[in-house]
Write an enzyme that holds these catalytic residues in place. Structure first.
Site, short mmCIF file in Angstrom:
data_model
loop_
_atom_site.label_atom_id
_atom_site.label_comp_id
_atom_site.label_asym_id
_atom_site.label_seq_id
_atom_site.Cartn_x
_atom_site.Cartn_y
_atom_site.Cartn_z
N ASP A 60 -19.27 5.73 -4.96
CA ASP A 60 -18.52 7.15 -4.06
C ASP A 60 -18.00 8.11 -4.93
O ASP A 60 -18.60 9.15 -4.42
CB ASP A 60 -17.43 6.30 -3.29
N ARG B 106 -1.27 3.97 -5.60
CA ARG B 106 -1.85 5.25 -4.95
C ARG B 106 -0.98 6.21 -5.55
O ARG B 106 -1.24 7.33 -5.88
CB ARG B 106 -2.19 5.01 -3.46
N ASP C 150 -5.71 4.17 2.10
CA ASP C 150 -5.35 4.82 0.75
C ASP C 150 -5.53 6.26 0.88
O ASP C 150 -4.66 6.98 0.19
CB ASP C 150 -6.49 4.22 -0.26
N SER D 1 -16.08 -4.12 -1.25
CA SER D 1 -15.36 -3.06 -1.81
C SER D 1 -13.92 -3.69 -2.43
O SER D 1 -13.12 -4.25 -1.86
CB SER D 1 -15.03 -2.02 -0.61
N1 ARG Z 1 -5.86 -3.15 2.45
C1 ARG Z 1 -5.46 -3.09 0.94
C2 ARG Z 1 -4.36 -1.73 1.23
O1 ARG Z 1 -4.57 -0.96 2.13
C3 ARG Z 1 -6.49 -2.99 -0.11
C4 ARG Z 1 -7.17 -1.64 -0.21
C5 ARG Z 1 -8.29 -1.72 -0.86
N2 ARG Z 1 -8.81 -0.61 -1.26
C6 ARG Z 1 -10.23 -0.63 -1.53
N3 ARG Z 1 -10.80 0.79 -1.83
N4 ARG Z 1 -10.94 -1.52 -1.53
O2 ARG Z 1 -3.69 -1.70 0.27
#
Ligand code: ARG
Length: 422
Positions: free
Chosen positions: A22, A101, A130, A182
Site C-alpha cells: 500500500d 497512531r 486508523d 493485514s
Molecule cells: N482494529 C484495530 C484497531 O483499530 C487494529 C487495526 C489494525 N490495523 C491494520 N492496519 N491492520 O486499532
C-alpha cells in the site's frame, strides 16, 4: 465525495511508510501527481529489520526515507499511561495499534516542519479506524497541513489492481506481501485482520499467530515472574531494574513463550462496522494482570470503582483517535493521581496460556492482616458488627415490612419472576 485535491504541483508531502504494498504504491501514485514524497518510517517496536526498506522507498519514487526510533517515546508517553489507566477496548483489546497512531501523526508533523512540507499522507483505507486517528491527530497538531489519504480515493480499489499498478511502475514488492492478512505490529501488540478471519465462525489458522505459542506447545511447567511497580509504572522484572522498552520486551518474551496474550474478538469500529480482529499482546496482557493485582492492594473501593468506569472512557478515546484533546488531559490527570501510592511488587504465574497474579505486596498496601485474619492476632472488633448491621439493614427492614411482605408473590420471585418455573 472527497474534496481532496491530489495535485502536487511540485509541493512536498511526508508519507507514513511501512514498506508494504500500500504505502509503496501510494508513494508512486503521489509522485505521478507531481508531489515530492519524503517517506517516514517510525520504529514503535518490533519493526522488522528490513535492510531494503530505503531501497524500496526510493524505488517507489521517494526522494528520501527518514527512519525514526520512537520506541522509548512510545513506551513512556503512550503505553505506560494506557497501562496505568487500565485502558482496554471492549474488555479485550489493549489498543496497541490505536496507541501508536497519534505518535506517528506527531512524527509526521515534526518531519513535515523540518522538511518544509505542505502535506502529510498515510496509506489507510476509508473503512478503518486508523485513518480517523491519523487525520484527527494531525488536525489537532498542525491544522494548516493538508492530509492526503490516496487509498480512500484512488482508482486502485482491488488488491490485484494495486499489484498490477505496482508491476507496471516497477515498484518492488516484498514476498511477505503474499501474506493473506493485514497486520500491524508494535511494542504493545500485534493486530491481524482480513483473509479467512473475515468469517467470524472460522477459527484462526495457526499461521495467524507469530508472537505466542499455542497452549499445546507452551511449557508444561509454569514460570514465575516478579514485576515491580513505582507509581503505577513497571520498573523492574525479577529484581532487575529496566527501562520501559526492554522491560516490555522481556515480558513479551516470557509471556509469549507461555502462550499468553492471544485475543480473538469481534469489535465495533468507529466507522460503524463490526470487524473480526485477532491480537497478540503477551506483554500487555501480563502487565495488566500485574497492575490490576497491585491496584487491588493499594486503591480504596471507591477509587477502584471510579477508575474502572473511567478506564472505559479512556479506552474509547484512544480507540476513537481523540488522544490530543483536553478531555484526555483531564482523565490522565485523574489517572496519575490514582497512581501515587501504586508501588509494590506482583508475582505472576505464567502457564499454558494463562497469567495469574499469585502474590502481591506494597509498602503502601491497604491490606491489614490484623483486620483480615481469623487467628489470634485478630484486631477486628466483631461485636461492633451488631450496630453496623442494625443501621445498614434498617431501610431494608422498613421496606420489607411495608411492601415486600405485603405482596402476593413469593420472595423467591424477586429476580426471576414467574416464568422461572421449569
Ligand atoms: N482494529 C484495530 C484497531 O483499530 C487494529 C487495526 C489494525 N490495523 C491494520 N492496519 N491492520 O486499532
Amino acid at each position: 465525495m472527497s474534496g481532496t485535491s491530489y495535485e502536487g504541483a511540485g509541493k512536498k508531502v511526508v508519507l507514513a511508510y511501512s514498506g508494504g504494498l500500500d504505502t509503496s504504491t501510494v508513494t508512486r501514485w503521489l509522485v505521478e501527481r507531481d508531489w515530492e514524497v519524503v517517506c517516514l518510517t517510525a520504529d514503535v517496536g518490533f519493526l522488522d529489520a528490513d535492510p531494503d526498506l530505503e531501497k524500496r522507498a526510493l524505488a517507489a519514487g521517494a526522494t528520501r526515507l527518514v527512519v525514526e526510533d520512537a520506541q522509548a517515546t512510545f513506551a513512556r508517553y503512550f503505553v505506560l499511561p494506557a497501562l496505568a489507566a487500565g485502558a482496554i477496548y471492549e474488555d479485550r483489546y489493549p489498543l496497541a495499534t490505536a496507541l501508536a497512531r497519534p505518535l506517528i501523526a506527531k512524527l509526521l508533523v515534526d518531519t513535515a516542519r523540518a522538511e518544509g512540507a505542505q502535506a502529510v499522507a498515510h496509506g489507510c483505507t476509508g473503512k478503518g479506524n486508523d485513518q480517523v486517528r491519523f487525520d484527527v491527530s494531525v488536525a489537532a497538531l498542525a491544522p494548516d497541513l493538508t492530509i492526503l489519504a490516496p487509498v480512500r480515493d484512488w482508482e486502485l480499489t482491488t488488491r490485484p489492481a494495486e499489484i498490477a499498478y505496482a508491476a507496471e511502475h516497477g515498484i518492488p514488492i516484498r514476498e511477505t506481501t503474499a501474506s493473506p492478512y493485514s497486520t500491524d505490529e508494535n511494542l504493545w501488540g500485534r493486530s491481524i485482520e482480513a483473509g479467512v478471519l473475515e468469517d467470524p465462525w472460522v477459527e484462526p489458522p495457526a499461521d495467524v499467530y507469530q508472537w505466542t505459542r499455542s497452549v499445546a506447545e507452551a511449557p508444561d511447567e509454569p514460570a514465575f515472574v516478579e514485576v515491580q511497580f513505582e507509581q503505577g509504572a513497571p520498573v523492574a522484572i525479577d529484581g532487575v531494574a529496566m527501562e520501559p522498552v526492554p522491560l516490555i520486551e522481556r515480558m513479551h518474551a516470557l509471556a509469549g513463550q507461555h502462550g499468553i496474550g492471544r485475543i480473538d474478538m469481534v469489535e465495533n469500529r468507529l466507522v460503524g462496522i463490526k470487524s473480526r480482529e485477532i491480537y497478540e499482546a503477551p506483554a500487555a496482557v501480563a502487565l495488566r494482570e500485574a497492575h490490576q493485582a497491585l491496584e487491588a492492594l493499594t486503591l480504596s473501593k471507591p477509587q477502584q470503582r471510579l477508575k474502572r468506569r473511567l478506564a472505559q472512557d479512556y479506552a474509547d478515546l484512544i480507540y476513537d483517535g481523540l488522544w490530543f484533546t483536553a478531555h484526555h488531559q483531564d482523565l490522565a490527570a485523574y489517572v496519575r493521581s490514582t497512581q501515587r501510592h501504586m508501588s509494590g511488587t506482583v508475582r505472576l504465574r505464567l502457564h499454558k496460556g494463562t497469567v495469574t497474579a499469585v502474590g502481591r505486596r506494597s509498602p503502601r498496601s491497604l491490606y491489614q492482616l490484623s483486620l483480615a485474619t481469623y487467628d489470634a492476632a485478630d484486631q477486628f472488633d466483631q461485636s461492633a458488627a451488631h450496630g453496623f448491621i442494625q443501621i445498614w439493614g434498617l431501610p431494608v427492614r422498613v421496606q420489607a415490612d411495608s411492601q415486600l411482605l405485603q405482596q402476593p408473590e413469593s420472595p423467591l420471585q424477586i429476580a426471576a419472576g414467574d416464568d422461572a418455573e421449569p
